[in-house]
Design a protein around this motif. Structure first.
Motif, PDB file in Angstrom:
ATOM      1  N   ALA A   9      30.980  23.390  35.941  1.00  0.00           N
ATOM      2  CA  ALA A   9      31.408  24.383  36.925  1.00  0.00           C
ATOM      3  C   ALA A   9      30.441  24.408  38.100  1.00  0.00           C
ATOM      4  O   ALA A   9      29.225  24.375  37.923  1.00  0.00           O
ATOM      5  N   GLN A  10      30.991  24.489  39.306  1.00  0.00           N
ATOM      6  CA  GLN A  10      30.165  24.620  40.504  1.00  0.00           C
ATOM      7  C   GLN A  10      30.062  26.063  40.975  1.00  0.00           C
ATOM      8  O   GLN A  10      29.125  26.430  41.680  1.00  0.00           O
ATOM      9  N   VAL A  11      31.057  26.870  40.598  1.00  0.00           N
ATOM     10  CA  VAL A  11      31.059  28.295  40.916  1.00  0.00           C
ATOM     11  C   VAL A  11      31.434  29.046  39.648  1.00  0.00           C
ATOM     12  O   VAL A  11      32.311  28.612  38.891  1.00  0.00           O
ATOM     13  N   ILE A  12      30.769  30.179  39.416  1.00  0.00           N
ATOM     14  CA  ILE A  12      31.061  31.036  38.264  1.00  0.00           C
ATOM     15  C   ILE A  12      31.465  32.406  38.779  1.00  0.00           C
ATOM     16  O   ILE A  12      30.759  33.005  39.594  1.00  0.00           O
ATOM     17  N   ASN A  13      32.606  32.900  38.317  1.00  0.00           N
ATOM     18  CA  ASN A  13      33.066  34.239  38.694  1.00  0.00           C
ATOM     19  C   ASN A  13      32.815  35.208  37.545  1.00  0.00           C
ATOM     20  O   ASN A  13      33.277  35.007  36.424  1.00  0.00           O
ATOM     21  N   LEU A  14      32.069  36.285  37.847  1.00  0.00           N
ATOM     22  CA  LEU A  14      31.783  37.344  36.883  1.00  0.00           C
ATOM     23  C   LEU A  14      32.388  38.650  37.384  1.00  0.00           C
ATOM     24  O   LEU A  14      31.732  39.438  38.056  1.00  0.00           O
ATOM     25  N   SER A  15      33.655  38.884  37.081  1.00  0.00           N
ATOM     26  CA  SER A  15      34.286  40.158  37.414  1.00  0.00           C
ATOM     27  C   SER A  15      34.054  41.117  36.253  1.00  0.00           C
ATOM     28  O   SER A  15      34.985  41.583  35.581  1.00  0.00           O
ATOM     29  N   LEU A  16      32.789  41.390  36.012  1.00  0.00           N
ATOM     30  CA  LEU A  16      32.343  42.250  34.923  1.00  0.00           C
ATOM     31  C   LEU A  16      30.959  42.767  35.274  1.00  0.00           C
ATOM     32  O   LEU A  16      30.323  42.298  36.220  1.00  0.00           O
ATOM     33  N   GLY A  17      30.484  43.740  34.519  1.00  0.00           N
ATOM     34  CA  GLY A  17      29.161  44.265  34.814  1.00  0.00           C
ATOM     35  C   GLY A  17      28.691  45.256  33.780  1.00  0.00           C
ATOM     36  O   GLY A  17      29.421  45.626  32.854  1.00  0.00           O
ATOM     37  N   SER A  18      27.455  45.689  33.946  1.00  0.00           N
ATOM     38  CA  SER A  18      26.824  46.656  33.061  1.00  0.00           C
ATOM     39  C   SER A  18      26.022  47.634  33.898  1.00  0.00           C
ATOM     40  O   SER A  18      25.521  47.281  34.974  1.00  0.00           O
ATOM     41  N   VAL A  20      29.108  34.522  41.419  1.00  0.00           N
ATOM     42  CA  VAL A  20      29.663  35.655  42.174  1.00  0.00           C
ATOM     43  C   VAL A  20      29.937  36.787  41.186  1.00  0.00           C
ATOM     44  O   VAL A  20      30.599  36.575  40.159  1.00  0.00           O
ATOM     45  N   ALA A  21      29.453  37.999  41.491  1.00  0.00           N
ATOM     46  CA  ALA A  21      29.596  39.131  40.576  1.00  0.00           C
ATOM     47  C   ALA A  21      30.163  40.347  41.293  1.00  0.00           C
ATOM     48  O   ALA A  21      29.806  40.639  42.441  1.00  0.00           O
ATOM     49  N   SER A  22      31.048  41.060  40.614  1.00  0.00           N
ATOM     50  CA  SER A  22      31.661  42.269  41.180  1.00  0.00           C
ATOM     51  C   SER A  22      30.691  43.450  41.086  1.00  0.00           C
ATOM     52  O   SER A  22      29.826  43.502  40.209  1.00  0.00           O
ATOM     53  N   ALA A  23      30.872  44.422  41.983  1.00  0.00           N
ATOM     54  CA  ALA A  23      29.899  45.509  42.159  1.00  0.00           C
ATOM     55  C   ALA A  23      30.157  46.725  41.293  1.00  0.00           C
ATOM     56  O   ALA A  23      29.296  47.599  41.183  1.00  0.00           O
ATOM     57  N   TYR A  51      25.083  45.547  37.175  1.00  0.00           N
ATOM     58  CA  TYR A  51      24.399  44.278  36.931  1.00  0.00           C
ATOM     59  C   TYR A  51      25.384  43.276  36.327  1.00  0.00           C
ATOM     60  O   TYR A  51      26.279  43.669  35.585  1.00  0.00           O
ATOM     61  N   PRO A  52      25.294  42.001  36.697  1.00  0.00           N
ATOM     62  CA  PRO A  52      24.214  41.351  37.446  1.00  0.00           C
ATOM     63  C   PRO A  52      24.374  41.353  38.963  1.00  0.00           C
ATOM     64  O   PRO A  52      23.552  40.776  39.659  1.00  0.00           O
ATOM     65  N   ALA A  53      25.419  42.014  39.501  1.00  0.00           N
ATOM     66  CA  ALA A  53      25.560  42.071  40.959  1.00  0.00           C
ATOM     67  C   ALA A  53      24.332  42.695  41.607  1.00  0.00           C
ATOM     68  O   ALA A  53      23.914  42.299  42.696  1.00  0.00           O
ATOM     69  N   ALA A  54      23.717  43.670  40.921  1.00  0.00           N
ATOM     70  CA  ALA A  54      22.590  44.401  41.495  1.00  0.00           C
ATOM     71  C   ALA A  54      21.379  43.520  41.754  1.00  0.00           C
ATOM     72  O   ALA A  54      20.536  43.848  42.601  1.00  0.00           O
ATOM     73  N   THR A  55      21.263  42.417  41.047  1.00  0.00           N
ATOM     74  CA  THR A  55      20.119  41.522  41.240  1.00  0.00           C
ATOM     75  C   THR A  55      20.513  40.231  41.959  1.00  0.00           C
ATOM     76  O   THR A  55      19.712  39.300  42.041  1.00  0.00           O
ATOM     77  N   ALA A  56      21.715  40.196  42.505  1.00  0.00           N
ATOM     78  CA  ALA A  56      22.201  38.952  43.112  1.00  0.00           C
ATOM     79  C   ALA A  56      21.454  38.564  44.376  1.00  0.00           C
ATOM     80  O   ALA A  56      21.438  37.386  44.745  1.00  0.00           O
ATOM     81  N   SER A  57      20.860  39.524  45.057  1.00  0.00           N
ATOM     82  CA  SER A  57      20.197  39.210  46.330  1.00  0.00           C
ATOM     83  C   SER A  57      18.695  39.043  46.189  1.00  0.00           C
ATOM     84  O   SER A  57      17.989  38.901  47.186  1.00  0.00           O
ATOM     85  N   SER A  58      18.185  39.045  44.957  1.00  0.00           N
ATOM     86  CA  SER A  58      16.736  39.001  44.778  1.00  0.00           C
ATOM     87  C   SER A  58      16.355  38.001  43.695  1.00  0.00           C
ATOM     88  O   SER A  58      17.203  37.486  42.971  1.00  0.00           O
ATOM     89  N   GLY A  59      15.074  37.744  43.587  1.00  0.00           N
ATOM     90  CA  GLY A  59      14.563  36.909  42.521  1.00  0.00           C
ATOM     91  C   GLY A  59      14.933  35.445  42.657  1.00  0.00           C
ATOM     92  O   GLY A  59      15.365  34.970  43.709  1.00  0.00           O
ATOM     93  N   LYS A  60      14.795  34.731  41.549  1.00  0.00           N
ATOM     94  CA  LYS A  60      15.027  33.288  41.544  1.00  0.00           C
ATOM     95  C   LYS A  60      16.453  32.922  41.924  1.00  0.00           C
ATOM     96  O   LYS A  60      16.702  31.882  42.531  1.00  0.00           O
ATOM     97  N   ALA A  61      17.405  33.755  41.548  1.00  0.00           N
ATOM     98  CA  ALA A  61      18.817  33.419  41.768  1.00  0.00           C
ATOM     99  C   ALA A  61      19.325  33.848  43.135  1.00  0.00           C
ATOM    100  O   ALA A  61      20.460  33.531  43.494  1.00  0.00           O
TER     101      ALA A  61
END
Length: 454
Positions: A282-291, A313-316, A326-336
């Protein structure tokens, strides 16, 4: 709806080691190597550094649990050299105390423990249909059009799902397709969700090779949606996959099931599906889920795959809160950060959707209300949620990956955010200033014009 999770966090028995000894014993990196075990639900999941001559059997005996994933030989650090172990507490026994005793036997290791069961949830809701009823799918797949034509647009209207015409006009999908004539061909997108209706005619010819599929929830190779349409999350993954294929009709969907019919799922399954997706191409992963709470186990998996140039890509989330899941909350920071993206929802007038979470860390929004796509049983249905906004962005990335890129992969998420349409100048979102993305709503034409070569 995202469930609240409680993390079971124990102190590390040692500092995270940067130069651990790679395991010499190869073990099961993914579920299919250990048939039958992954349909068991565990109270907690451990990430345990594997050293030297460790074996699966020895680690299971020490911890009284089941190894769910094993690191690859030659791994370079304590995170990469970690095994995932599922553990259940005995009845009437405090799980914190029980697991602490087991961890004590591995003093000197990098160890992390967190609650596993039902921590993640798929978002979004099945919404009203035209005439109040579900629509029968018109037949064929997203590349089959009236008169046998394979033109994506005819008369300015998307023929497969004309109910979405206003949405596609808003994000400038027609213009995007002109910029990306390959329409995502050769690109594999992993949909980590409730599974999907594998027999639906909309998906025939549009799924990855069956050897890449897996149902982490049930422990088999058939990630089929289960349930009753209109109850729980049944149909959620089918809708998400259908949205991606409307945006990128020649992409291939890799279906991976981690959520049950009620929409809930376990930490270990989400993490394993993420690493599985990357390993299977996979080149793109869609995560329409969260915690509601951060999961180090899942974040480690995201860090691992984004380092391999996979975009996540993660939904908010859908609680109308000034925080995103999460994991949308950490999408703009850190290693990823460079290869992950968080997505919220707006309506067709670019007003924040009443349900969408928001925060200054949110990177992008897209239309997420009344989005039509296939539904199980040869039907078509509309869903609303940030879960529906995220796959539009995922589909846009598939379009980009299907063309020669004009920018580095690490710059694609930045280009999406920078080339969004401003949602703050219409007066409707003043209360959410700078909390609906860097600029705002997805504009596929602007993104692709600045990201691919013609």
């Amino acid at each position: 709806m995202t469930r609240t999770s409680t993390l079971l966090l124990l102190p590390l028995t040692s500092a995270l080691l940067l130069g651990c000894n790679a395991p010499s014993s190869a073990g099961p990196e993914a579920a299919p190597d250990r048939p039958g075990y992954s349909d068991t639900r565990y109270d907690a999941v451990m990430s345990v550094e594997v050293q030297g001559d460790d074996t699966v059997a020895a680690l299971e005996a020490t911890l009284g649990g089941t190894v769910l994933a094993w690191p690859q030989p030659g791994c370079a650090d304590a995170v990469a050299c970690a095994a995932l172990v599922g553990v259940n507490a005995a009845p009437a026994t405090d799980p914190d105390s029980l697991i602490a005793l087991r961890v004590a036997a591995l003093d000197g290791r990098a160890i992390h423990v967190e609650r596993n069961r039902d921590v993640f949830s798929g978002g979004g809701a099945l919404t009203a249909q035209i005439g109040g009823s579900r629509n029968i799918w018109a037949g064929g797949n997203f590349l089959t059009w009236s008169g046998g034509s394979r033109n994506i647009w005819a008369g300015g209207q998307y023929q497969a799902v004309p109910e979405n015409t206003q949405i596609w006009t808003r994000i400038r999908l027609e213009q995007a397709h002109r910029l990306t004539p390959n329409l995502g061909a050769g690109v594999t997108v992993a949909v980590i969700d409730t599974g999907l209706d594998l027999q639906h005619s909309a998906f025939q010819g549009s799924l990855s090779d069956p050897s890449t599929w897996w149902d982490f929830y049930a422990g088999d190779a058939v990630p089929q949606e289960e349930g009753t349409l209109g109850t729980g999350a049944y149909g959620h993954g089918t809708n998400v996959a259908g949205i991606i294929l409307q945006v990128a009709p020649r992409a291939r969907i890799m279906p991976l099931r981690v959520l049950g019919a009620d929409g809930s799922g376990d930490v270990a399954n989400v993490a394993r599906a993420i690493t599985w997706a990357a390993a299977k191409g996979a080149q793109v992963i869609n995560l329409s889920l969260g915690s509601a709470e951060s999961s180090k186990v899942v974040q480690d998996a995201i860090n691992k795959v984004t380092a391999q140039n996979v975009i996540v890509v993660a939904s908010a989330g859908n609680e109308n809160r000034n925080r995103i899941t999460y994991p949308a909350a950490t999408a703009s920071s850190g290693k990823a950060g460079e290869r992950a993206l968080s997505v919220g929802s707006v309506d067709l007038l670019d007003r924040k959707s009443s349900f969408s979470n928001y925060t200054k860390g949110l990177e992008l929004v897209a239309p997420g209300e009344q989005v039509y796509a296939p539904a199980p049983g040869e039907l078509m249905a509309a869903w609303s949620g940030t879960s529906m906004a995220a796959p539009m962005v995922t589909g846009g990335l598939a379009l980009a990956f299907g063309q020669p890129l004009a920018v580095a992969v690490k710059d694609l998420t930045l280009k999406l955010a920078e080339n969004a349409s401003d949602v703050y100048n219409n007066g409707a979102n003043q209360a959410y200033k700078d909390m609906l993305g860097v600029k705002g709503r997805l504009d596929l034409e602007a993104f692709l014009a600045n990201s691919v070569r013609n």
